[in-house]
Write a protein that holds these residues in place. Structure first.
Motif, PDB file in Angstrom:
ATOM      1  N   ILE A  16      49.769  39.084  33.626  1.00 15.85           N
ATOM      2  CA  ILE A  16      50.359  38.172  32.652  1.00 15.85           C
ATOM      3  C   ILE A  16      51.554  38.871  32.005  1.00 15.85           C
ATOM      4  O   ILE A  16      51.446  39.978  31.496  1.00 15.85           O
ATOM      5  CB  ILE A  16      49.334  37.759  31.576  1.00 15.85           C
ATOM      6  CG1 ILE A  16      48.188  36.975  32.208  1.00 15.85           C
ATOM      7  CG2 ILE A  16      50.014  36.943  30.470  1.00 15.85           C
ATOM      8  CD1 ILE A  16      48.611  35.700  32.904  1.00 15.85           C
ATOM      9  N   ASP A  41      57.451  33.417  38.273  1.00 11.40           N
ATOM     10  CA  ASP A  41      56.145  32.863  38.592  1.00 11.40           C
ATOM     11  C   ASP A  41      55.479  32.296  37.334  1.00 11.40           C
ATOM     12  O   ASP A  41      55.099  33.048  36.431  1.00 11.40           O
ATOM     13  CB  ASP A  41      55.256  33.959  39.198  1.00 11.40           C
ATOM     14  CG  ASP A  41      53.921  33.424  39.681  1.00 11.40           C
ATOM     15  OD1 ASP A  41      53.649  32.212  39.478  1.00 11.40           O
ATOM     16  OD2 ASP A  41      53.141  34.207  40.248  1.00 11.40           O
ATOM     17  N   GLN A  80      52.586  31.283  36.911  1.00 12.47           N
ATOM     18  CA  GLN A  80      51.193  31.722  36.777  1.00 12.47           C
ATOM     19  C   GLN A  80      51.073  33.035  35.999  1.00 12.47           C
ATOM     20  O   GLN A  80      49.965  33.470  35.668  1.00 12.47           O
ATOM     21  CB  GLN A  80      50.559  31.865  38.160  1.00 12.47           C
ATOM     22  CG  GLN A  80      50.353  30.534  38.867  1.00 12.47           C
ATOM     23  CD  GLN A  80      49.412  29.607  38.104  1.00 12.47           C
ATOM     24  OE1 GLN A  80      48.232  29.906  37.964  1.00 12.47           O
ATOM     25  NE2 GLN A  80      49.930  28.498  37.603  1.00 12.47           N
ATOM     26  N   LYS A  81      52.211  33.645  35.713  1.00 15.44           N
ATOM     27  CA  LYS A  81      52.210  34.862  34.907  1.00 15.44           C
ATOM     28  C   LYS A  81      52.489  34.564  33.429  1.00 15.44           C
ATOM     29  O   LYS A  81      52.737  35.470  32.641  1.00 15.44           O
ATOM     30  CB  LYS A  81      53.256  35.839  35.451  1.00 15.44           C
ATOM     31  CG  LYS A  81      52.925  36.369  36.853  1.00 15.44           C
ATOM     32  CD  LYS A  81      53.982  37.340  37.340  1.00 15.44           C
ATOM     33  CE  LYS A  81      53.613  37.894  38.720  1.00 15.44           C
ATOM     34  NZ  LYS A  81      54.640  38.836  39.230  1.00 15.44           N
ATOM     35  N   HIS A 101      51.078  22.205  31.380  1.00 16.20           N
ATOM     36  CA  HIS A 101      50.818  21.689  32.732  1.00 16.20           C
ATOM     37  C   HIS A 101      52.125  21.314  33.432  1.00 16.20           C
ATOM     38  O   HIS A 101      52.311  21.611  34.617  1.00 16.20           O
ATOM     39  CB  HIS A 101      49.919  20.452  32.662  1.00 16.20           C
ATOM     40  CG  HIS A 101      48.481  20.756  32.388  1.00 16.20           C
ATOM     41  ND1 HIS A 101      47.872  21.922  32.783  1.00 16.20           N
ATOM     42  CD2 HIS A 101      47.519  20.028  31.750  1.00 16.20           C
ATOM     43  CE1 HIS A 101      46.609  21.910  32.417  1.00 16.20           C
ATOM     44  NE2 HIS A 101      46.370  20.773  31.775  1.00 16.20           N
ATOM     45  N   GLY A 108      53.721  24.252  34.780  1.00 15.18           N
ATOM     46  CA  GLY A 108      52.948  24.974  35.791  1.00 15.18           C
ATOM     47  C   GLY A 108      52.344  26.276  35.316  1.00 15.18           C
ATOM     48  O   GLY A 108      51.916  27.100  36.139  1.00 15.18           O
ATOM     49  N   VAL A 109      52.273  26.481  33.997  1.00 15.46           N
ATOM     50  CA  VAL A 109      51.713  27.726  33.461  1.00 15.46           C
ATOM     51  C   VAL A 109      50.247  27.528  33.112  1.00 15.46           C
ATOM     52  O   VAL A 109      49.725  26.414  33.097  1.00 15.46           O
ATOM     53  CB  VAL A 109      52.498  28.186  32.209  1.00 15.46           C
ATOM     54  CG1 VAL A 109      53.974  28.354  32.534  1.00 15.46           C
ATOM     55  CG2 VAL A 109      52.322  27.209  31.051  1.00 15.46           C
ATOM     56  N   LYS A 110      49.556  28.629  32.833  1.00 10.57           N
ATOM     57  CA  LYS A 110      48.176  28.562  32.378  1.00 10.57           C
ATOM     58  C   LYS A 110      48.139  28.017  30.948  1.00 10.57           C
ATOM     59  O   LYS A 110      49.004  28.353  30.135  1.00 10.57           O
ATOM     60  CB  LYS A 110      47.528  29.952  32.407  1.00 10.57           C
ATOM     61  CG  LYS A 110      47.377  30.546  33.800  1.00 10.57           C
ATOM     62  CD  LYS A 110      46.401  29.733  34.641  1.00 10.57           C
ATOM     63  CE  LYS A 110      46.161  30.373  36.005  1.00 10.57           C
ATOM     64  NZ  LYS A 110      45.263  29.553  36.836  1.00 10.57           N
ATOM     65  N   ASP A 156      43.076  24.754  30.894  1.00 10.32           N
ATOM     66  CA  ASP A 156      42.530  25.837  31.713  1.00 10.32           C
ATOM     67  C   ASP A 156      41.479  26.651  30.980  1.00 10.32           C
ATOM     68  O   ASP A 156      40.432  26.985  31.538  1.00 10.32           O
ATOM     69  CB  ASP A 156      43.668  26.759  32.186  1.00 10.32           C
ATOM     70  CG  ASP A 156      44.614  26.061  33.151  1.00 10.32           C
ATOM     71  OD1 ASP A 156      44.130  25.429  34.098  1.00 10.32           O
ATOM     72  OD2 ASP A 156      45.843  26.146  32.941  1.00 10.32           O
ATOM     73  N   LEU A 181      42.344  37.085  33.569  1.00 15.69           N
ATOM     74  CA  LEU A 181      43.389  36.666  34.504  1.00 15.69           C
ATOM     75  C   LEU A 181      44.025  37.866  35.204  1.00 15.69           C
ATOM     76  O   LEU A 181      44.317  37.807  36.406  1.00 15.69           O
ATOM     77  CB  LEU A 181      44.457  35.863  33.751  1.00 15.69           C
ATOM     78  CG  LEU A 181      44.040  34.454  33.307  1.00 15.69           C
ATOM     79  CD1 LEU A 181      45.110  33.842  32.411  1.00 15.69           C
ATOM     80  CD2 LEU A 181      43.782  33.553  34.517  1.00 15.69           C
ATOM     81  N   MET A 207      44.079  38.512  39.206  1.00 13.12           N
ATOM     82  CA  MET A 207      45.325  38.732  39.948  1.00 13.12           C
ATOM     83  C   MET A 207      45.259  40.036  40.735  1.00 13.12           C
ATOM     84  O   MET A 207      45.742  40.102  41.871  1.00 13.12           O
ATOM     85  CB  MET A 207      46.510  38.751  38.988  1.00 13.12           C
ATOM     86  CG  MET A 207      46.885  37.411  38.405  1.00 13.12           C
ATOM     87  SD  MET A 207      48.346  37.512  37.343  1.00 13.12           S
ATOM     88  CE  MET A 207      48.153  36.010  36.366  1.00 13.12           C
TER      89      MET A 207
END
Length: 264
Positions: A2, A174, A176-177, A192, A195-197, A240, A256, A260
């Motif tokens: 993260i 990214d 997701q980070k 959302h 596209g992130v957590k 999430d 997380l 990863m």
């Protein structure tokens, strides 16, 4: 790993219960003869305030009240008048409602220690944020980047524009980070869309709608009921992770990061 956490402000890191905007909305609409309930105000909490006022004016009960009061539906000029009144009221109340929530400094210091960048998005304007940011900084909370819809051509939540702007500034490719933390459903929708957590905070949230005193006066069973009500709302929009207190975020980050590491 993260690399960045993006927080909301009122109800998430400051202003337990997100009280200041509720009070300001009530006053702005009462000044034009319209009575609002807390639930009507909180329904779209987290949006840019101009957009939020538009949503309120489009509610059936509000339109009925307006017709009864003025004999017609509200115009764009009426919306501007309410917005100016709201701004004036909120700027006044913000000076008294910027106390940090419990666990914010501890969480902020953890993020700094591990090199995780901290930014914020908000439904407030730049003028409002100058007041909030200054008082929060005086109390030790100073995010690296504070973004409003004015920084992204007025693309407020639930648009992902503010989060995308932050990722660009932080050179993060990214999503997701990145974690978005907030206390409203609009916060989660914003995350959302980017596209992130997403992480929803329960205690002190706008969704719960209670002040610190009101929550503390509940017995253990009543507090549990209130927490579960908020959790169900977050679950319905596929949040999430859902946490009671902001410091619980540390466990989410460690989980997380471990996931990863295993993936790679």
């Amino acid at each position: 790993m993260i690399e960045a956490v993006i927080f909301d402000w009122a109800g998430t890191t400051v202003d337990y219960g997100s009280l200041a905007p509720v009070i300001a909305f009530k006053k702005a609409f009462k000044d034009v003869g319209i009575e609002l309930t807390d639930s009507e105000i909180r329904q779209d909490m987290g949006m840019a305030k101009w957009d939020h006022i538009g949503k309120i004016l489009n509610m059936n009960d509000v339109k009925d009240q307006w017709k009864h009061e003025y004999g017609s539906l509200p115009t764009n000029d009426d919306r501007k008048r309410i917005y100016l009144g709201f701004q004036k009221s909120l700027i006044k109340y913000l000076r008294d409602y910027t106390e940090l929530k419990s666990g914010v400094l501890k969480t902020f210091n953890y993020l700094k220690e591990y090199g995780i960048k901290v930014a914020t998005t908000t439904g407030y304007t730049n003028e409002m944020m100058r007041i909030v940011e200054k008082k929060a900084s005086e109390n030790g909370y100073a995010p690296e980047l504070v973004v409003t819809s004015e920084d992204v051509h007025d693309q407020g939540r639930p648009s992902p524009a503010m989060i995308q702007y932050i990722m660009e500034k932080f050179n993060i490719d990214d999503p997701q980070k990145v974690i978005k933390v907030g206390d409203t459903l609009v916060d989660i929708e914003e995350g959302h869309n980017a596209g992130v957590k997403t992480v929803g905070i329960v205690e002190g949230s706008s969704l719960m709608g209670l002040s610190q005193v009101e929550f503390d006066e509940l017995d253990d069973e009543q507090q549990l009921v209130k927490r579960n009500e908020v959790k169900r709302k977050f679950e319905l929009v596929n949040t999430d992770f859902i946490i009671d207190n902001i410091y619980d975020l540390v466990q989410i980050i460690e989980y997380l990061n471990e996931a990863m590491d295993k993936k790679w």
